[in-house]
Design a protein around this motif. Sequence first.
Motif, short mmCIF file in Angstrom:
data_model
loop_
_atom_site.label_atom_id
_atom_site.label_comp_id
_atom_site.label_asym_id
_atom_site.label_seq_id
_atom_site.Cartn_x
_atom_site.Cartn_y
_atom_site.Cartn_z
N MET A 181 0.98 -1.01 -0.29
CA MET A 181 -0.59 -0.08 0.04
C MET A 181 1.02 1.34 0.28
N ASN A 182 0.75 2.66 -0.37
CA ASN A 182 1.57 3.54 -1.37
C ASN A 182 0.42 4.28 0.26
N ASN A 238 4.30 -3.71 8.26
CA ASN A 238 3.87 -2.73 7.20
C ASN A 238 4.24 -1.37 7.87
N ASN A 293 -7.16 0.45 -5.07
CA ASN A 293 -7.91 -0.36 -4.78
C ASN A 293 -7.42 -0.68 -3.57
N ASP A 294 -6.46 -1.38 -3.14
CA ASP A 294 -5.50 -1.39 -2.02
C ASP A 294 -6.10 -0.25 -0.63
N GLU A 295 -5.57 0.48 -1.24
CA GLU A 295 -5.52 1.51 -0.66
C GLU A 295 -7.46 2.38 0.60
N LYS A 296 -7.41 2.32 -0.82
CA LYS A 296 -9.57 2.54 -0.42
C LYS A 296 -9.87 1.22 0.66
N SER A 297 -9.20 -0.08 0.43
CA SER A 297 -9.79 -0.98 1.09
C SER A 297 -9.32 -0.57 2.31
N PHE A 298 -8.33 -0.12 2.32
CA PHE A 298 -7.54 -0.50 4.08
C PHE A 298 -8.57 0.69 4.68
N ASP A 322 -11.98 -0.71 5.47
CA ASP A 322 -12.09 -1.42 6.80
C ASP A 322 -11.96 -1.32 8.28
#
Length: 243
Positions: free
Chosen positions: A1-2, A122, A161-166, A169
């Motif tokens: 993730m960024n 992370n 998508n990864d950042e939004k999902s993080f 969540d």
Amino acid sequence: MNLGSILEGLMANQGRNQGPFGGGRPGMGGQPGGLGSMVPGGMGGLAGGALLSMILGSGAGRSRGGSLLKAGGLAVLASVAFKAYEDWKTKQMPNPNQANLPSQPPAGSGFHLDEEKDKDGNEMGLALVQAMISAAKSDGHLDSQESARIQEQIQQLSLGNDEKSFLLDLMAKPADAAAIARLPRTKEQAAELYVASRVAIGDVNTPEEKAYLDRLIALMDLPGDLVAHLDTQVDAVGKTVAS
């Protein structure tokens, strides 16, 4: 993730996207003179209108927290924790009259965000974001309607998508001190996560907020005298940047 993209998303609608240290990821990197020489405002008014301010809520204490983050992003949390930790180690008395933002922690100190990973491997910055959002929920001001509103704003952000999902969540989860307490690998990281939580809460005005912080302190096994240093440093620096 960024991490940089996540921070830019949380600080959305701020105007310029330049980090407060003169470029690069917000709150990371640095410039000569450290945080104490930096002029706040590189990302606009973090405490006014941004997604993060929706999460943090209102009130004088949380306004000070927003001002603190505006002055230095996530890196200022590490700096505040580092100063308090160093004073605690050298057995200095907590100083409620701290005049300036503390300097950036040096490499190898255990507080340098670019070097640190949490227990899950992370970036430590992601753990700080988790701690802030969890703590902000501890007083119940983020009800289901407000959380849904914030989730809608997250969906509209220009993130991967990864950042939004993080972020989605995190918003879907309740306040969970135990989950945050499982993140640090070291006592230094535990101090940083406590500082992030205190900044997110601001002034501790409700029994729920106090219970959340007390549980976090107990689960991370933070000594009481270290907590006193951390609290004093958060309050002193928060008042300084808000004045």
